[in-house]
Scaffold this motif. Sequence first.
Motif, PDB file in Angstrom:
ATOM      1  N   ARG A 133     -14.903 -20.759  31.182  1.00 43.69           N
ATOM      2  CA  ARG A 133     -16.168 -20.021  31.255  1.00 43.69           C
ATOM      3  C   ARG A 133     -17.370 -20.934  31.106  1.00 43.69           C
ATOM      4  NH1 ARG A 133     -13.524 -15.829  27.537  1.00 43.69           N
ATOM      5  NH2 ARG A 133     -12.580 -14.350  28.989  1.00 43.69           N
ATOM      6  N   ARG A 134     -17.185 -22.095  30.507  1.00 43.26           N
ATOM      7  CA  ARG A 134     -18.310 -23.000  30.297  1.00 43.26           C
ATOM      8  C   ARG A 134     -18.868 -23.551  31.607  1.00 43.26           C
ATOM      9  NH1 ARG A 134     -13.721 -25.932  29.406  1.00 43.26           N
ATOM     10  NH2 ARG A 134     -13.650 -28.056  30.235  1.00 43.26           N
ATOM     11  N   PHE A 135     -18.067 -23.568  32.672  1.00 45.99           N
ATOM     12  CA  PHE A 135     -18.584 -24.035  33.956  1.00 45.99           C
ATOM     13  C   PHE A 135     -18.502 -22.968  35.053  1.00 45.99           C
ATOM     14  CE2 PHE A 135     -14.087 -25.395  34.175  1.00 45.99           C
ATOM     15  CZ  PHE A 135     -13.719 -24.892  35.411  1.00 45.99           C
ATOM     16  N   GLN A 136     -18.030 -21.757  34.717  1.00 47.73           N
ATOM     17  CA  GLN A 136     -17.851 -20.742  35.742  1.00 47.73           C
ATOM     18  C   GLN A 136     -19.181 -20.279  36.330  1.00 47.73           C
ATOM     19  OE1 GLN A 136     -14.845 -19.850  36.992  1.00 47.73           O
ATOM     20  NE2 GLN A 136     -16.055 -18.811  38.572  1.00 47.73           N
ATOM     21  N   ALA A 137     -20.244 -20.282  35.507  1.00 46.97           N
ATOM     22  CA  ALA A 137     -21.549 -19.859  36.027  1.00 46.97           C
ATOM     23  C   ALA A 137     -21.985 -20.765  37.178  1.00 46.97           C
ATOM     24  CB  ALA A 137     -22.589 -19.868  34.916  1.00 46.97           C
ATOM     25  N   LYS A 138     -21.727 -22.069  37.052  1.00 42.51           N
ATOM     26  CA  LYS A 138     -22.063 -22.998  38.136  1.00 42.51           C
ATOM     27  C   LYS A 138     -21.175 -22.750  39.352  1.00 42.51           C
ATOM     28  CE  LYS A 138     -21.577 -26.390  35.196  1.00 42.51           C
ATOM     29  NZ  LYS A 138     -21.476 -27.750  34.600  1.00 42.51           N
ATOM     30  N   ALA A 139     -19.887 -22.494  39.095  1.00 42.98           N
ATOM     31  CA  ALA A 139     -18.974 -22.204  40.206  1.00 42.98           C
ATOM     32  C   ALA A 139     -19.377 -20.922  40.922  1.00 42.98           C
ATOM     33  CB  ALA A 139     -17.541 -22.099  39.679  1.00 42.98           C
ATOM     34  N   ASP A 140     -19.877 -19.935  40.173  1.00 44.94           N
ATOM     35  CA  ASP A 140     -20.316 -18.683  40.791  1.00 44.94           C
ATOM     36  C   ASP A 140     -21.521 -18.912  41.702  1.00 44.94           C
ATOM     37  OD1 ASP A 140     -18.317 -17.274  39.519  1.00 44.94           O
ATOM     38  OD2 ASP A 140     -19.601 -16.553  37.889  1.00 44.94           O
ATOM     39  N   LEU A 141     -22.435 -19.763  41.262  1.00 38.99           N
ATOM     40  CA  LEU A 141     -23.594 -20.082  42.104  1.00 38.99           C
ATOM     41  C   LEU A 141     -23.152 -20.771  43.390  1.00 38.99           C
ATOM     42  CD1 LEU A 141     -26.123 -21.363  39.402  1.00 38.99           C
ATOM     43  CD2 LEU A 141     -26.252 -19.218  40.691  1.00 38.99           C
ATOM     44  N   ILE A 142     -22.178 -21.671  43.271  1.00 37.23           N
ATOM     45  CA  ILE A 142     -21.668 -22.364  44.456  1.00 37.23           C
ATOM     46  C   ILE A 142     -20.976 -21.380  45.387  1.00 37.23           C
ATOM     47  CG2 ILE A 142     -20.005 -24.093  45.250  1.00 37.23           C
ATOM     48  CD1 ILE A 142     -20.680 -25.683  42.674  1.00 37.23           C
ATOM     49  N   ASN A 143     -20.197 -20.453  44.824  1.00 35.58           N
ATOM     50  CA  ASN A 143     -19.535 -19.438  45.652  1.00 35.58           C
ATOM     51  C   ASN A 143     -20.548 -18.592  46.412  1.00 35.58           C
ATOM     52  OD1 ASN A 143     -16.843 -20.036  45.169  1.00 35.58           O
ATOM     53  ND2 ASN A 143     -16.635 -18.620  43.461  1.00 35.58           N
ATOM     54  N   ALA A 144     -21.605 -18.179  45.727  1.00 39.80           N
ATOM     55  CA  ALA A 144     -22.635 -17.374  46.377  1.00 39.80           C
ATOM     56  C   ALA A 144     -23.297 -18.166  47.501  1.00 39.80           C
ATOM     57  CB  ALA A 144     -23.676 -16.915  45.352  1.00 39.80           C
ATOM     58  N   PHE A 145     -23.498 -19.445  47.264  1.00 38.41           N
ATOM     59  CA  PHE A 145     -24.107 -20.289  48.295  1.00 38.41           C
ATOM     60  C   PHE A 145     -23.171 -20.463  49.488  1.00 38.41           C
ATOM     61  CE2 PHE A 145     -25.259 -24.321  50.271  1.00 38.41           C
ATOM     62  CZ  PHE A 145     -26.611 -24.109  50.494  1.00 38.41           C
ATOM     63  N   VAL A 146     -21.878 -20.566  49.218  1.00 42.47           N
ATOM     64  CA  VAL A 146     -20.899 -20.662  50.303  1.00 42.47           C
ATOM     65  C   VAL A 146     -20.994 -19.433  51.200  1.00 42.47           C
ATOM     66  CG1 VAL A 146     -18.416 -20.534  50.821  1.00 42.47           C
ATOM     67  CG2 VAL A 146     -19.280 -22.237  49.199  1.00 42.47           C
ATOM     68  N   ASP A 147     -21.117 -18.254  50.596  1.00 41.20           N
ATOM     69  CA  ASP A 147     -21.253 -17.026  51.389  1.00 41.20           C
ATOM     70  C   ASP A 147     -22.472 -17.103  52.307  1.00 41.20           C
ATOM     71  OD1 ASP A 147     -19.020 -15.828  50.288  1.00 41.20           O
ATOM     72  OD2 ASP A 147     -20.135 -14.753  48.750  1.00 41.20           O
ATOM     73  N   GLN A 148     -23.610 -17.509  51.752  1.00 44.62           N
ATOM     74  CA  GLN A 148     -24.841 -17.588  52.532  1.00 44.62           C
ATOM     75  C   GLN A 148     -24.716 -18.632  53.649  1.00 44.62           C
ATOM     76  OE1 GLN A 148     -27.920 -18.505  49.699  1.00 44.62           O
ATOM     77  NE2 GLN A 148     -27.291 -16.859  48.330  1.00 44.62           N
ATOM     78  N   THR A 149     -24.130 -19.775  53.291  1.00 50.34           N
ATOM     79  CA  THR A 149     -24.015 -20.863  54.256  1.00 50.34           C
ATOM     80  C   THR A 149     -23.049 -20.516  55.378  1.00 50.34           C
ATOM     81  OG1 THR A 149     -24.463 -22.425  52.464  1.00 50.34           O
ATOM     82  CG2 THR A 149     -23.539 -23.334  54.489  1.00 50.34           C
ATOM     83  N   ALA A 150     -21.950 -19.863  55.022  1.00 44.02           N
ATOM     84  CA  ALA A 150     -20.980 -19.462  56.042  1.00 44.02           C
ATOM     85  C   ALA A 150     -21.604 -18.487  57.026  1.00 44.02           C
ATOM     86  CB  ALA A 150     -19.761 -18.840  55.370  1.00 44.02           C
ATOM     87  N   GLU A 151     -22.397 -17.564  56.520  1.00 49.67           N
ATOM     88  CA  GLU A 151     -23.064 -16.619  57.411  1.00 49.67           C
ATOM     89  C   GLU A 151     -24.050 -17.348  58.327  1.00 49.67           C
ATOM     90  OE1 GLU A 151     -25.679 -12.458  57.210  1.00 49.67           O
ATOM     91  OE2 GLU A 151     -24.992 -13.450  55.367  1.00 49.67           O
TER      92      GLU A 151
END
Length: 258
Positions: A133-151
């Motif tokens: 959980r200490r780094f999941q917030a950063k991973a979540d931001l990256i995941n959200a960015f992947v969604d935007q970038t893929a689109e």
Amino acid sequence: MTDEMGAVRTFVAVGDSFTEGLADDPGDGVYRGWADLVARRLAALEPDLTYANLAVRGKLIGQIVADQLDLAAAMRPDLASIAGGLNDAMRPGCDVEAVCALIEKCAQVLSESSGRLVMFRAIDFTKRMPSARRFQAKADLINAFVDQTAEKYGAAVVDLHSARVFDDPRLWAVDRIHLNDEGHRRVAEAVLEALGHEPAFGWRALLPPARKPWPGARTWSDLRWLLTFLLPWIRRRLTGTSSGDGVLPKRPELTRVL
């Protein structure tokens, strides 16, 4: 490039240990992994398919860009995949905006040079490893960015984050960080499904209930993990070294899938 029917004759995979295939070891000393499994399935449809895997364990997204991106683009593949940034997210000083900028660079270059691009929403570690959980917030931001970038670039997204089957320790190697053969087998089906192929089995399906472990099993497993994996990982961080130092890509050129 792909022809009008979308046939894949060339596939190039770019990334870190996830794409290299750790820890799916079929016993020949070369890790296999989801990308190899996808290549084999695609080769069954197109026997002349050639495949390169440039991924190397431990690489940060900046190293992926520097060492792999241009090589992959020069191959002009019908299909390319990029997975990276999670190694960055695990580091205390991670600059998420900088990581995302480099992920977008990968997406832009590979979308322009390949027929189709595959990206990933990284697996959620927190249910299986609460310490993550200490780094999941950063991973979540990256995941959200992947969604935007893929689109933005028309890439297919493989959503591993929402698949709760990956909460099961039985899909992971003893280091708790890398998928085992069953984990990679399920990722391969997820990729094929994202590409429009019918999956060979329900990759999201949960495993049967596990047997109750013997008393003390968890304590022994935690101790072994601490000594064998966590302490060496901390030592590498302190010394500025990487598990990928001196490791070369397992398939640096497009070659036939046998």
